[in-house]
Design a protein around this motif. Sequence first.
Motif, PDB file in Angstrom:
ATOM      1  N   LYS A 151      40.544  48.258  25.147  1.00  7.47           N
ATOM      2  CA  LYS A 151      39.722  46.506  25.881  1.00  7.47           C
ATOM      3  C   LYS A 151      39.810  45.631  24.506  1.00  7.47           C
ATOM      4  N   THR A 152      40.536  44.114  24.263  1.00 10.15           N
ATOM      5  CA  THR A 152      40.309  43.539  24.109  1.00 10.15           C
ATOM      6  C   THR A 152      39.645  42.642  24.233  1.00 10.15           C
ATOM      7  N   ILE A 153      39.366  42.206  25.508  1.00 10.82           N
ATOM      8  CA  ILE A 153      38.272  41.256  25.684  1.00 10.82           C
ATOM      9  C   ILE A 153      37.841  41.364  26.723  1.00 10.82           C
ATOM     10  N   GLU A 154      36.513  41.556  27.018  1.00  4.33           N
ATOM     11  CA  GLU A 154      35.646  41.955  27.970  1.00  4.33           C
ATOM     12  C   GLU A 154      34.400  41.108  28.083  1.00  4.33           C
ATOM     13  N   GLY A 155      34.081  40.720  29.751  1.00  5.07           N
ATOM     14  CA  GLY A 155      33.509  39.964  29.545  1.00  5.07           C
ATOM     15  C   GLY A 155      32.518  39.600  31.357  1.00  5.07           C
ATOM     16  N   ASN A 156      31.228  38.565  31.064  1.00  2.26           N
ATOM     17  CA  ASN A 156      30.855  38.561  32.489  1.00  2.26           C
ATOM     18  C   ASN A 156      31.264  37.144  33.338  1.00  2.26           C
ATOM     19  N   LEU A 157      31.405  37.321  34.299  1.00  2.00           N
ATOM     20  CA  LEU A 157      32.056  36.300  35.427  1.00  2.00           C
ATOM     21  C   LEU A 157      30.771  35.932  36.114  1.00  2.00           C
ATOM     22  N   ALA A 158      30.011  34.605  36.070  1.00  2.00           N
ATOM     23  CA  ALA A 158      29.471  34.411  37.670  1.00  2.00           C
ATOM     24  C   ALA A 158      30.250  33.836  38.473  1.00  2.00           C
ATOM     25  N   ASN A 159      29.231  33.907  39.804  1.00  4.27           N
ATOM     26  CA  ASN A 159      29.535  33.312  40.531  1.00  4.27           C
ATOM     27  C   ASN A 159      31.569  33.917  41.018  1.00  4.27           C
ATOM     28  N   ALA A 160      31.534  34.784  40.785  1.00  8.00           N
ATOM     29  CA  ALA A 160      32.326  35.272  41.565  1.00  8.00           C
ATOM     30  C   ALA A 160      33.087  36.083  41.812  1.00  8.00           C
ATOM     31  N   GLU A 167      34.119  39.576  44.576  1.00 10.64           N
ATOM     32  CA  GLU A 167      35.681  41.070  44.279  1.00 10.64           C
ATOM     33  C   GLU A 167      36.695  40.264  44.282  1.00 10.64           C
ATOM     34  N   GLU A 168      37.334  39.468  44.804  1.00 15.93           N
ATOM     35  CA  GLU A 168      39.040  38.999  44.686  1.00 15.93           C
ATOM     36  C   GLU A 168      39.378  38.217  43.914  1.00 15.93           C
ATOM     37  N   THR A 169      38.316  37.603  43.564  1.00 19.65           N
ATOM     38  CA  THR A 169      38.158  36.568  42.404  1.00 19.65           C
ATOM     39  C   THR A 169      40.228  37.313  40.961  1.00 19.65           C
ATOM     40  N   THR A 170      41.041  36.683  40.851  1.00 19.40           N
ATOM     41  CA  THR A 170      41.688  37.568  39.861  1.00 19.40           C
ATOM     42  C   THR A 170      41.869  35.739  39.258  1.00 19.40           C
ATOM     43  N   LEU A 171      41.711  36.913  38.113  1.00 17.77           N
ATOM     44  CA  LEU A 171      42.068  35.981  36.500  1.00 17.77           C
ATOM     45  C   LEU A 171      43.303  36.260  35.623  1.00 17.77           C
ATOM     46  N   TYR A 172      43.937  35.259  35.216  1.00 19.99           N
ATOM     47  CA  TYR A 172      45.355  34.952  34.698  1.00 19.99           C
ATOM     48  C   TYR A 172      45.273  34.267  33.074  1.00 19.99           C
ATOM     49  N   LEU A 173      46.151  35.540  33.027  1.00 18.90           N
ATOM     50  CA  LEU A 173      46.272  35.521  31.438  1.00 18.90           C
ATOM     51  C   LEU A 173      47.502  34.588  31.190  1.00 18.90           C
ATOM     52  N   GLU A 174      47.661  33.641  30.043  1.00 20.80           N
ATOM     53  CA  GLU A 174      49.237  32.959  29.679  1.00 20.80           C
ATOM     54  C   GLU A 174      49.204  33.523  28.235  1.00 20.80           C
ATOM     55  N   ILE A 188      37.102  40.883  21.549  1.00 19.13           N
ATOM     56  CA  ILE A 188      35.859  40.047  22.108  1.00 19.13           C
ATOM     57  C   ILE A 188      34.874  40.324  23.459  1.00 19.13           C
ATOM     58  N   ASN A 189      33.887  39.489  23.414  1.00 18.24           N
ATOM     59  CA  ASN A 189      32.685  39.473  24.340  1.00 18.24           C
ATOM     60  C   ASN A 189      32.358  38.273  25.378  1.00 18.24           C
ATOM     61  N   LEU A 190      32.947  37.783  25.868  1.00 18.30           N
ATOM     62  CA  LEU A 190      32.191  36.351  27.144  1.00 18.30           C
ATOM     63  C   LEU A 190      31.969  36.333  28.119  1.00 18.30           C
ATOM     64  N   ASP A 191      31.040  35.217  28.072  1.00 22.17           N
ATOM     65  CA  ASP A 191      29.638  35.045  29.192  1.00 22.17           C
ATOM     66  C   ASP A 191      30.286  33.552  29.439  1.00 22.17           C
ATOM     67  N   MET A 192      31.241  33.723  31.060  1.00 25.50           N
ATOM     68  CA  MET A 192      31.331  32.531  32.099  1.00 25.50           C
ATOM     69  C   MET A 192      31.394  32.327  33.526  1.00 25.50           C
ATOM     70  N   ASP A 193      31.677  31.172  33.779  1.00 27.72           N
ATOM     71  CA  ASP A 193      31.050  31.103  35.456  1.00 27.72           C
ATOM     72  C   ASP A 193      32.636  29.996  35.365  1.00 27.72           C
ATOM     73  N   LEU A 194      32.438  31.238  37.174  1.00 24.67           N
ATOM     74  CA  LEU A 194      34.134  30.898  37.967  1.00 24.67           C
ATOM     75  C   LEU A 194      33.953  29.113  38.307  1.00 24.67           C
ATOM     76  N   GLU A 195      33.044  28.562  37.859  1.00 24.72           N
ATOM     77  CA  GLU A 195      32.696  27.367  38.947  1.00 24.72           C
ATOM     78  C   GLU A 195      33.260  26.396  37.820  1.00 24.72           C
ATOM     79  N   ASN A 196      33.276  26.641  36.142  1.00 28.19           N
ATOM     80  CA  ASN A 196      33.668  25.857  35.293  1.00 28.19           C
ATOM     81  C   ASN A 196      34.166  26.934  34.043  1.00 28.19           C
ATOM     82  N   LEU A 197      35.248  27.482  33.730  1.00 31.43           N
ATOM     83  CA  LEU A 197      35.677  28.566  33.079  1.00 31.43           C
ATOM     84  C   LEU A 197      35.750  27.665  31.880  1.00 31.43           C
TER      85      LEU A 197
END
Length: 371
Positions: free
Chosen positions: A21-30, A32-39, A92-101
């Motif tokens: 795992k290159t990046i692992e993170g917690n995502l608040a307010n998400a 189970e159907e939430t999908t994240l994308y990377l470019e 990388i370890n991240l703490d993020m919130d889906l309301e404002n990434l």
Amino acid sequence: MKKPIFYLIALSIISCSQPTKTIEGNLANASEETTLYLEELFPELNPVFVDSCEVRNGRFSFNVDEQSVGIYKLYHKPNNFAILILKNGDKINLDMDLENLSIYYGNGSVEIEGYVKILNIFYDTKLKEDSLKMVYQKAEGTPEQEIIKERIMIKYNEIMLYQKSKIEDFIMNNGDNFASILALINLGNIDEYYNLYKSTTDTLEKYYLENNWVSNIKEELIAKEATSIGAIAPEFTINDTKGNPVSLSSFRGQYVLIDFWASWCKPCRDANPNLVRLYQQYKPQGLEIIGISLDDTTRSISERNNWLNAIESDNINWIQVSDLNGDQSEAAKLYGVKSIPSTFLLNKEGMIIAKDLNGTLLNQKLSEIFE
């Protein structure tokens, strides 16, 4: 062509195909159907899709095969995203919130931790801006509205100056951190901060070898130096509308206005009537104009016709050339052109004596020369 303001953000990589795992993170307010994308982002090219990942129990993870160091965009929707830096070997370890990434906490590399510091500068500014908005909203419709508006504008300018000073401080104290690249982009353009761009990229290229972001800025710096006031304008040879090669050096002995434009550029088209008038007035006295179009047939084959139709529609009768490669035009790169309209005025010896003159300023300059 203008560059956007980046709100710094997390390195990330989404994938299920690699074991680490290159990046692992917690995502608040998400959900189970939430999908994240990377470019992956590049200085002069379109983003390249890397992967996607579904959030599970408020957790997400990404992997990426980054060979050096790159800038990435992690997003849920186009207007809700994070900008990240990822270096080979990072975890990388991240703490993020889906309301404002764009607002997040991250650790695991000096680049991400540096980026978080910059992010905090912007977040602090946003809180102050929000406070000013609330003050103005309360004053709307009152007799004091205009006075309070003036005071708010003064305070706003102070806040923005403080933000710039904090970003400059970060760059000055972290010149060997890749996060300084995005700090520079947020700070301002190369024309305004030439020395800081140069000193920072001189340092970064020692630590991040052959990196495309650093190399791109170095190329811009070279172009800015080559097209500074007092420099001899770089030579070019480009085909005209009939396919005949036109070389800049063949116009020595004349004043030359190089005009970068495009058929789709409204400010350029709006400026053409004034150029038509100036050309008619000063051509007999030794003025030549060379229009360099940034129309792009790699985007649409019709752009050549758009260019030719614009020339006819705007009554342009000065020299027109183009390689029809848009912002990848060799001339645009040579002259460091990042937005249009962009102009360069040369004297009879081919020396650049003025840049980006339009409208009244261009009228005044030509009047000084010819009248």
